[in-house]
Structure formats: C-alpha cells, structure tokens
Design an enzyme around this catalytic site. Structure first.
Site, PDB file in Angstrom:
ATOM      1  N   ASP A   1       2.378  -1.911   1.142  1.00  0.00           N
ATOM      2  CA  ASP A   1       3.323  -0.806   0.972  1.00  0.00           C
ATOM      3  C   ASP A   1       4.006  -0.883  -0.389  1.00  0.00           C
ATOM      4  O   ASP A   1       4.055  -1.932  -1.025  1.00  0.00           O
ATOM      5  CB  ASP A   1       4.382  -0.824   2.091  1.00  0.00           C
ATOM      6  CG  ASP A   1       5.216  -2.095   2.109  1.00  0.00           C
ATOM      7  OD1 ASP A   1       4.636  -3.185   1.976  1.00  0.00           O
ATOM      8  OD2 ASP A   1       6.452  -1.998   2.229  1.00  0.00           O
TER       9      ASP A   1
ATOM     10  N   GLU B   1       6.379  -4.447   4.024  1.00  0.00           N
ATOM     11  CA  GLU B   1       7.132  -5.636   3.606  1.00  0.00           C
ATOM     12  C   GLU B   1       8.471  -5.212   3.030  1.00  0.00           C
ATOM     13  O   GLU B   1       9.502  -5.853   3.247  1.00  0.00           O
ATOM     14  CB  GLU B   1       6.334  -6.428   2.558  1.00  0.00           C
ATOM     15  CG  GLU B   1       6.956  -7.758   2.160  1.00  0.00           C
ATOM     16  CD  GLU B   1       7.897  -7.674   0.962  1.00  0.00           C
ATOM     17  OE1 GLU B   1       8.583  -8.659   0.676  1.00  0.00           O
ATOM     18  OE2 GLU B   1       7.970  -6.608   0.316  1.00  0.00           O
TER      19      GLU B   1
HETATM   20 ZN   LIG Z   1       6.685  -7.033  -3.152  1.00  0.00          ZN
END
Ligand SMILES: [Zn+2]
Length: 396
Positions: A85, A146
């Site tokens: 992401d 994340e």
């Molecule tokens: Zn990162």
C-alpha cells in the site's frame, strides 16, 4: 550478475516492474488484489508456490510466495518483505503520481521509495534465485495496509504461525538508503469517545458534560506521561529515551450555553518497551472505568466511555546478536546500527521468532511527500544486496 550486460538487464527489469507497480493505485484501505495478482504471476511463472491471506471483505490481500531450496540445508530461510500500500496523494505533484516518470537519475511516483522500489527489485531478482542451486528457502512477503497501523501483516503472521514458519531471517525493505535499522518504538493510536447528557448550561448538575470528562481523561494521560518518563530503561537507545504520549485532538461541544453530550479525544503513545503500553492502558482504563464512568452514571446511567484502538504497531527491539543484521552487514560491509522514528512491520515478524532487519532502497525523506522519488542508484544497491543473498544461499 556475471556480466555487465546481465546486470544492466536486471536493472532495466527492476525499473520496468517498478513502473508497473506504481501504476496500481494501491492506496491504503483500497483493493490491492490486481497488484498482488501481478506479483503472484511473476513468481508462479518461475516455480514459486504461494498462498494469500485476506481482510474480512476479501478486498485486500497479502501474498506469501516461496522458492524452495533445491539442496535443503540447515540455513535459515530468508523472507524478503514489503508492504504494497501507499499513502494517499495530495495536490501539487509535478507529474502523475501513478505514472512512473524518470528524470535524470530519479524515478518519480507514489510508492517509488515507500516501498514499491524494494518489491520491484525482489521480483526482478526472483528468476535468478529460481535458477540458482538454493540451499535454503527464499520467501517473498507482500502485505496490505501497513501505512494504516499495520493491518495486513498480523493476518499473514497468524497464517505463518499455523504453517509453522517461525524461524528465519526477514529483511523489510523500507527506505533506509540501504542502512541497517535494527529498532524502533511501537506506535499505538487510539480515539476515546465520551457520551454524557446534554442540557442547559445554567444547570450543569442536570447534565453530564462529555467535554469536562474528556478533559479529566486528558489530564490523566498527561499525568501518566510523567510516569512513562520515569520508566525509561537505563540503556535506552531511543531519543527521547522514554515512551512518549501525545494528545492529537479534542473534539466536542456545540455552543457556549449547551452542556456537551459528546466529545472524543485522539491520542497516541510510542512505547519503548511493550510493558509501557500495558502499564499505560491498564492505568488509564482503571481511571476511566472506576473513577470517571461511575461519576457520569450518577447523573445519567447511559453515559459511556469507549476507547477505540486505531492501531497498535508493536515496537522493534534491538537484538545484539541479530542474524538478520549480521547477514546484511556481511553483504554491504556496513556495520552500523541505527534506530528510526517511524514504525514498520518488523516487530510483528520478530515477535514470532524471526530475526528481522529493516534495510531497503531510497530515503524516508522522500516518503509520504509530494513528488516522491527514488534515486535509481538505490535500486542498483538493493539488487547488489539480493545478489549477495544468492551467494549466501547456494552450496559452495
Ligand atoms: Zn513504508
């Protein structure tokens, strides 16, 4: 990388793959399955096996792929790990953030350094591992979300535990300019909601002011912050050396003359040790449930205090005898160890016994910014590291 020519090809291929990866708009929280399928196809084509794990809606996907050892030895498997992401883009980019653009020695695009550059290198290098006489397994771990409090990785970690993968060496390729990062604080974020009873300000005793109880809660947090300072470990490697706590915002109330029935507080803490997080939460919850809430309920029985966990990213602890750090040091010649102030998935891998290091191409200085870029030379350095891993993963 035996000849100049093949190393050029490898580099060109990593740029091509990075260009493809940037084209997938994998902003945190959104569907990342096309990117994952793209990675899975590359790895399957060269003989890797893989499995996927999903969020509840099956919209966001983690991929874990494996190139099995051809000559199994007792060497620990290596996990090359990155998050897929990227953070959202704001206005003001000079180029399309989702179209990789090369200008002189830099490649621009959202995720260029954080951290599709690393993923691109691992995918470009994978065919070389596949052809090599590997004497240990090499895993590729690509996670989702994340950036929003490590939501994807814990789901993968659960599956790894089930499958008995709890030993190994993990390299997390967050942008560190290929420096070795071996520790960071945790990052826990919360929103606490207060609900009381609205009323006329001329009769405060007939209402329950959510704003006033939230204020007392904030005061307690500030008091606990002082306790956290006193709890600083003597040999702390962090700056500041203790766990920090910060109030990000208080929101509540509608008018001067109305008792506010709703208020919420955004706050976060960055524990240097896990125990600080436990201490803080238990003291705080005790205060909220045993002091504040009974007081609120005296006037209005339906009053409530609700603490919502936005994310609890565990810290990454220094290990003086880290296999992961030693491996990277032996390949890059860099024996320094640094700590960073940003959070990563490292603590999650470490928690299940996997020796972990954060080391990857590009600089955190360019991450999360307008006109994010990676210096192309950084990709070359990363490919060199992957080449070194190959040398350490074949029978001599
Ligand atoms: Zn990162």
């Amino acid at each position: 990388m035996s000849t100049e020519n093949s190393s050029d090809q490898l580099f060109d291929n990593s740029v091509k793959i990075l260009t493809d990866l940037i084209g997938f708009k994998t902003i945190s929280g959104e569907d990342n399955s096309s990117l994952i399928n793209y990675c899975d196809e590359i790895l399957k084509k060269i003989g890797a096996t893989s499995f996927k794990t999903f969020d509840d809606e099956k919209k966001r996907v983690n991929l874990f792929a494996t190139l099995k050892a051809k000559n199994p030895s007792d060497k620990k498997p290596i996990i090359l790990s990155g998050h897929t992401d990227v953070v959202p883009v704001s206005k003001g980019w000079s180029t399309d953030p989702f179209v990789a653009t090369i200008k002189s020695n830099k490649l621009f695009g959202r995720g260029a350094c954080d951290m599709k550059g690393f993923i691109a290198c691992t995918l470009a290098f994978a065919p070389i591992y596949a052809k090599a006489n590997l004497d240990r397994d090499i895993h590729f771990s690509y996670t989702f979300d994340e950036e929003t409090a490590c939501i994807g990785a814990p789901i993968l970690i659960e599956e790894l535990k089930k499958r008995g993968v709890k030993d190994g060496i993990c390299i997390i390729g967050e942008p560190t300019n290929m420096k070795i990062i071996d520790a960071h604080k945790g990052c826990y974020e919360y929103t606490t909601y207060f609900e009381g009873l609205a009323g006329h300000s001329s009769a405060p005793h007939k209402g329950v002011s959510a704003v006033e109880y939230a204020t007392r809660y904030v005061n307690k947090l500030i008091e606990l912050r002082e306790d956290l300072k006193k709890r600083a470990p003597k040999d702390s490697i962090f700056d500041p050396p203790h766990s920090t706590l910060s109030i990000g915002g208080i929101f509540g109330g509608i008018a001067h003359n109305v008792i506010a029935d709703k208020c919420h507080v955004n706050w976060e803490t960055r524990p240097v040790v896990k125990e600080d997080g436990v201490f803080l939460n238990s003291e705080l919850d005790k205060y909220a449930n045993e002091i504040l809430l009974p007081d609120m309920k005296k006037v209005f029985p339906n009053s409530s205090i609700r603490k919502n966990i936005i994310g609890e990213v565990v810290g990454f602890d220094r290990d003086e005898k880290s296999n992961a750090c030693e491996l990277v040091s032996s390949l890059t010649g860099d024996n320094t160890r640094e700590v960073v102030s940003f959070g990563t998935e490292a603590g999650l891998f470490q928690e299940i016994g996997i020796s972990t290091v954060v080391c990857g191409p590009g600089s955190i200085e360019q991450a999360h910014k307008i006109d994010e870029f990676i210096i192309l030379d950084e990709l070359k350095k990363c490919l060199n590291l992957l080449d070194g891993i190959k040398a350490k993963s074949i029978l001599n």
